[in-house]
Design a protein around this motif. Sequence first.
Motif, mmCIF file in Angstrom:
data_model
loop_
_atom_site.group_PDB
_atom_site.id
_atom_site.type_symbol
_atom_site.label_atom_id
_atom_site.label_comp_id
_atom_site.label_asym_id
_atom_site.label_seq_id
_atom_site.Cartn_x
_atom_site.Cartn_y
_atom_site.Cartn_z
ATOM 1 N N ALA A 121 0.800 -1.023 0.454
ATOM 2 C CA ALA A 121 0.253 0.489 0.110
ATOM 3 C C ALA A 121 0.907 0.903 0.177
ATOM 4 C CB ALA A 121 -0.870 -0.229 1.382
ATOM 5 N N VAL A 128 -6.797 -7.613 -7.845
ATOM 6 C CA VAL A 128 -5.399 -7.154 -8.374
ATOM 7 C C VAL A 128 -5.063 -8.322 -8.891
ATOM 8 C CG1 VAL A 128 -3.190 -5.578 -8.088
ATOM 9 C CG2 VAL A 128 -5.687 -4.638 -7.296
ATOM 10 N N THR A 131 -0.815 -2.118 -8.162
ATOM 11 C CA THR A 131 -1.110 -1.211 -7.463
ATOM 12 C C THR A 131 -2.971 -1.340 -6.719
ATOM 13 O OG1 THR A 131 0.486 0.679 -7.913
ATOM 14 C CG2 THR A 131 -1.703 1.721 -7.493
ATOM 15 N N ILE A 132 -3.459 -0.891 -5.849
ATOM 16 C CA ILE A 132 -4.278 -1.140 -5.353
ATOM 17 C C ILE A 132 -5.196 0.017 -5.176
ATOM 18 C CG2 ILE A 132 -5.952 -2.498 -3.471
ATOM 19 C CD1 ILE A 132 -4.010 -4.323 -3.244
ATOM 20 N N ASP A 133 -5.800 0.293 -5.934
ATOM 21 C CA ASP A 133 -6.660 1.676 -6.587
ATOM 22 C C ASP A 133 -7.846 2.086 -5.419
ATOM 23 O OD1 ASP A 133 -5.410 2.269 -8.546
ATOM 24 O OD2 ASP A 133 -6.114 2.243 -10.058
ATOM 25 N N SER A 134 -8.309 2.555 -4.886
ATOM 26 C CA SER A 134 -9.461 2.658 -4.003
ATOM 27 C C SER A 134 -10.652 1.897 -4.298
ATOM 28 C CB SER A 134 -9.641 4.116 -3.268
ATOM 29 O OG SER A 134 -10.526 4.661 -2.746
ATOM 30 N N GLU A 157 -10.342 -1.621 -5.196
ATOM 31 C CA GLU A 157 -9.894 -2.098 -5.819
ATOM 32 C C GLU A 157 -9.767 -3.456 -4.488
ATOM 33 O OE1 GLU A 157 -8.203 -3.184 -9.702
ATOM 34 O OE2 GLU A 157 -7.039 -1.505 -8.295
#
Length: 294
Positions: free
Chosen positions: A13, A46, A36-39, A41
Amino acid sequence: MARPALTVALVLASPALVEACRPWLPANRYESVVLTIDSGETLAAVLGPRQDEFDAVVLEQSLLDASAKEQLLVAGLLFPAVIVGEVKGQVDYHPEELHLPDDQLAQLGYNVDAAISRFLRQGRADGRTDDSSSSSRAVSNLSDRLQERLGYLGVFYKRDPSRFLGSLPPEERRDLLLSLQRTYRDLLASYFSDPAAANQALESFVNTAFFSDLPITRTVEIHVDLIDEFWKQLSLEGHKHDFLQDYRLALLDVMAHLCEMYRRSIPPDLPLSGTASSRVRRPTDQLDASEESS
């Protein structure tokens, strides 16, 4: 240019943590891929679409709540894993995961190697698991890919000599030894009070010791130095310190686990005499060269 031996997905994160991890995954052996983990997700969303692109994952512990873990298991998204975060003694992802605090990242590459060996050895990558059939197929595919490239348990008896302690540049060697001291301190701090957490610290220490070819004498030195430090602190504070001798059990535990790793590193069909036996390094074979260079 030859492709690195292993591709590792970094699912972290914090961008700062990504940058802290990368130097400890040498480019000649690892290709690190940042996911990358977007909001909003999920980890499963991922990892799923790119699961065939990497061999192991480095996951930040804070991303692995109960829901994320369940989604990964249901989707059959099981990989050799190093969990970066607090050593709590709990299983965050699956039983073959390894744990590494963020102040001990100098051991990251060695623990990635160990996570892959552990994953294969425990049979999970062969699909011998109680998970769904889709999970079994997914891990079986990963097993086939790893075994094709590395050979079964290949990372055990094909350690990279360039990453041995005695081959590292002085600064990297110092950082690795300091990291190992922190891990051993964690082991001692929880050895009698929290056996599960102590076991995770022990696994991390032993894995790094094995893959870095840490001399047995240096392991003993780390133990003695820490016990001496505790003795001095207790004496200054006026506390009894006789109980410190009980921590010899921790050292014996470490030695037993390390010897078992060396035993497993010998292929079953490898003769133990003549020139063939010289291919396998044993704990006592390491001392002179590594000690001289450190």
